[in-house]
Motif scaffolding. Structure first.
Motif, mmCIF file in Angstrom:
data_model
loop_
_atom_site.group_PDB
_atom_site.id
_atom_site.type_symbol
_atom_site.label_atom_id
_atom_site.label_comp_id
_atom_site.label_asym_id
_atom_site.label_seq_id
_atom_site.Cartn_x
_atom_site.Cartn_y
_atom_site.Cartn_z
ATOM 1 N N LYS A 202 0.843 -1.346 0.001
ATOM 2 C CA LYS A 202 -0.187 0.088 -0.173
ATOM 3 C C LYS A 202 0.929 1.216 -0.092
ATOM 4 N N GLN A 203 1.828 1.272 0.715
ATOM 5 C CA GLN A 203 2.768 2.255 0.770
ATOM 6 C C GLN A 203 3.271 2.862 -0.415
ATOM 7 N N PHE A 204 3.517 1.945 -1.561
ATOM 8 C CA PHE A 204 3.740 2.045 -2.708
ATOM 9 C C PHE A 204 3.116 3.233 -3.372
ATOM 10 N N PHE A 205 1.739 3.308 -3.500
ATOM 11 C CA PHE A 205 0.858 4.366 -3.779
ATOM 12 C C PHE A 205 0.562 5.464 -2.920
ATOM 13 N N ASP A 206 1.303 5.565 -2.100
ATOM 14 C CA ASP A 206 1.312 6.879 -1.231
ATOM 15 C C ASP A 206 1.866 8.051 -2.018
ATOM 16 N N SER A 207 2.609 7.671 -2.845
ATOM 17 C CA SER A 207 3.230 8.889 -3.761
ATOM 18 C C SER A 207 2.315 9.288 -4.971
ATOM 19 N N LYS A 208 1.969 10.609 -5.158
ATOM 20 C CA LYS A 208 1.250 11.037 -6.001
ATOM 21 C C LYS A 208 1.501 10.754 -7.535
ATOM 22 N N GLU A 209 2.802 10.728 -7.517
ATOM 23 C CA GLU A 209 3.510 10.336 -8.833
ATOM 24 C C GLU A 209 2.934 9.023 -9.309
ATOM 25 N N GLU A 210 2.993 7.903 -8.339
ATOM 26 C CA GLU A 210 2.629 6.535 -8.761
ATOM 27 C C GLU A 210 1.242 6.508 -8.908
ATOM 28 N N LEU A 211 0.362 7.291 -7.961
ATOM 29 C CA LEU A 211 -1.047 7.282 -8.584
ATOM 30 C C LEU A 211 -1.474 7.933 -9.820
ATOM 31 N N ASN A 212 -0.658 8.778 -10.304
ATOM 32 C CA ASN A 212 -0.828 9.502 -11.557
ATOM 33 C C ASN A 212 -0.329 8.455 -12.714
ATOM 34 N N HIS A 213 0.569 7.829 -12.379
ATOM 35 C CA HIS A 213 1.116 6.446 -13.261
ATOM 36 C C HIS A 213 0.033 5.540 -13.424
ATOM 37 N N LEU A 214 -0.535 4.902 -12.184
ATOM 38 C CA LEU A 214 -1.563 3.965 -12.498
ATOM 39 C C LEU A 214 -2.826 4.540 -13.018
ATOM 40 N N ARG A 215 -3.106 5.712 -13.045
ATOM 41 C CA ARG A 215 -4.219 6.447 -13.813
ATOM 42 C C ARG A 215 -4.083 6.491 -15.407
ATOM 43 N N ALA A 216 -2.781 6.834 -15.566
ATOM 44 C CA ALA A 216 -2.163 6.600 -16.900
ATOM 45 C C ALA A 216 -2.463 5.312 -17.603
ATOM 46 N N ILE A 217 -1.869 4.318 -17.006
ATOM 47 C CA ILE A 217 -2.256 2.903 -17.251
ATOM 48 C C ILE A 217 -3.678 2.554 -17.630
ATOM 49 N N MET A 218 -4.536 3.049 -16.621
ATOM 50 C CA MET A 218 -5.849 2.699 -16.979
ATOM 51 C C MET A 218 -6.559 3.380 -18.140
ATOM 52 N N ASN A 219 -5.796 4.411 -18.391
ATOM 53 C CA ASN A 219 -6.373 5.222 -19.454
ATOM 54 C C ASN A 219 -5.722 5.100 -20.703
ATOM 55 N N PHE A 220 -4.612 3.847 -20.814
ATOM 56 C CA PHE A 220 -3.876 3.747 -21.968
ATOM 57 C C PHE A 220 -4.749 2.986 -23.151
ATOM 58 N N PRO A 221 -4.942 3.418 -24.413
ATOM 59 C CA PRO A 221 -5.486 2.751 -25.243
ATOM 60 C C PRO A 221 -5.134 1.283 -25.630
ATOM 61 N N ILE A 222 -5.796 0.320 -25.858
ATOM 62 C CA ILE A 222 -5.288 -0.986 -26.437
ATOM 63 C C ILE A 222 -6.539 -1.724 -27.225
ATOM 64 N N GLU A 223 -6.240 -2.155 -28.209
ATOM 65 C CA GLU A 223 -7.290 -2.814 -28.778
ATOM 66 C C GLU A 223 -7.086 -4.317 -28.528
ATOM 67 N N ARG A 224 -8.094 -5.257 -28.266
ATOM 68 C CA ARG A 224 -8.156 -6.706 -27.864
ATOM 69 C C ARG A 224 -7.300 -7.600 -28.750
ATOM 70 N N GLU A 225 -7.450 -7.383 -29.926
ATOM 71 C CA GLU A 225 -6.673 -8.260 -30.896
ATOM 72 C C GLU A 225 -5.121 -8.023 -30.642
ATOM 73 N N ASN A 226 -4.466 -7.013 -30.217
ATOM 74 C CA ASN A 226 -3.263 -6.730 -30.142
ATOM 75 C C ASN A 226 -2.553 -6.935 -28.828
ATOM 76 N N VAL A 227 -3.449 -7.592 -27.709
ATOM 77 C CA VAL A 227 -3.074 -7.886 -26.444
ATOM 78 C C VAL A 227 -2.147 -9.194 -26.315
ATOM 79 N N ARG A 228 -2.226 -10.170 -26.966
ATOM 80 C CA ARG A 228 -1.497 -11.311 -27.036
ATOM 81 C C ARG A 228 -0.083 -11.059 -27.613
#
Length: 212
Positions: A75-101
């Motif tokens: 949990k302490q890893f996400f105490d950093s604002k920078e890491e939370l912003n990185h997590l948000r960026a990951i959540m909003n990163f575009p990816i098409e299903r057929e490219n995942v594999r």
């Protein structure tokens, strides 16, 4: 970092948020925590894996990842604002299903190249320390053995390679004998064919399918 594709790592992680367990199934046989080169990505994958490996219907979001991090002692890893912003960026990163594999496979191959690089660096150091008094077989073995062992370990970890299809056959037969059924022999899977050959496959018989 050499032998890394940060965009591919982000895309694979993002697919877990977008497509959930379906995406996890597609990538989990290829990648693991060590397949990711950035600490933040490793932590996110570990948290996501902790959720999706146990709950097929789970939907990943910020609270679920933070809760998973808490249960993993991270949990302490996400105490950093920078890491939370990185997590948000990951959540909003575009990816098409057929490219995942395909992208997961790329990450895995890059992980293998990094491992191979470490092996080769160690081998070079050992070769440079030779005095010339060693047997030729020993000198060649310094190069051949690490590569051979590494290649063997990759094959042992593959799930899509050759399999021993009769490995559990004896146990299966014992189960069938302990649980008798009306059918005389071992079913072929086709009822009409089983009936035509007298009740399925039996010891000491040969069954031939013929046609004009």
């Amino acid at each position: 970092m050499n032998n890394a594709d940060v965009a591919a790592e982000r895309a694979v992680l993002s697919s877990l948020f977008t497509y959930g367990h379906d995406s996890y199934v597609e990538v989990s046989d290829l990648v693991n925590v060590n397949s990711f080169t950035i600490d933040s990505n490793q932590i996110i994958y570990r948290c996501a894996e902790n959720i999706l490996s146990e709950h097929k219907d789970a939907v990943l979001d910020m609270p679920s990842i933070l809760s998973s991090a808490h249960s993993l002692g991270l949990k302490q890893f996400f105490d950093s604002k920078e890491e939370l912003n990185h997590l948000r960026a990951i959540m909003n990163f575009p990816i098409e299903r057929e490219n995942v594999r395909r992208l997961a496979a790329k990450i895995k191959k890059l992980e293998i190249t990094r491992q191979l690089g470490c092996i080769l660096n160690k081998t070079v150091a050992e070769v440079n320390s030779l005095t010339g008094d060693e047997p030729l077989a020993h000198i060649l073995g310094l190069v051949e053995n690490p590569i051979f062992n590494f290649s063997s370990s990759l094959n042992e970890n593959r799930k899509d390679g050759p399999q021993l299809i009769f490995e559990d056959y004896a146990e299966f037969l014992k189960h069938r004998m302990d649980n008798p059924i009306e059918q005389i022999g071992l079913s072929s899977g086709y009822k009409a064919y089983d009936e035509a050959i007298g009740g399925g496959f039996r010891d000491g018989t040969v069954n031939v399918v013929m046609a004009r």
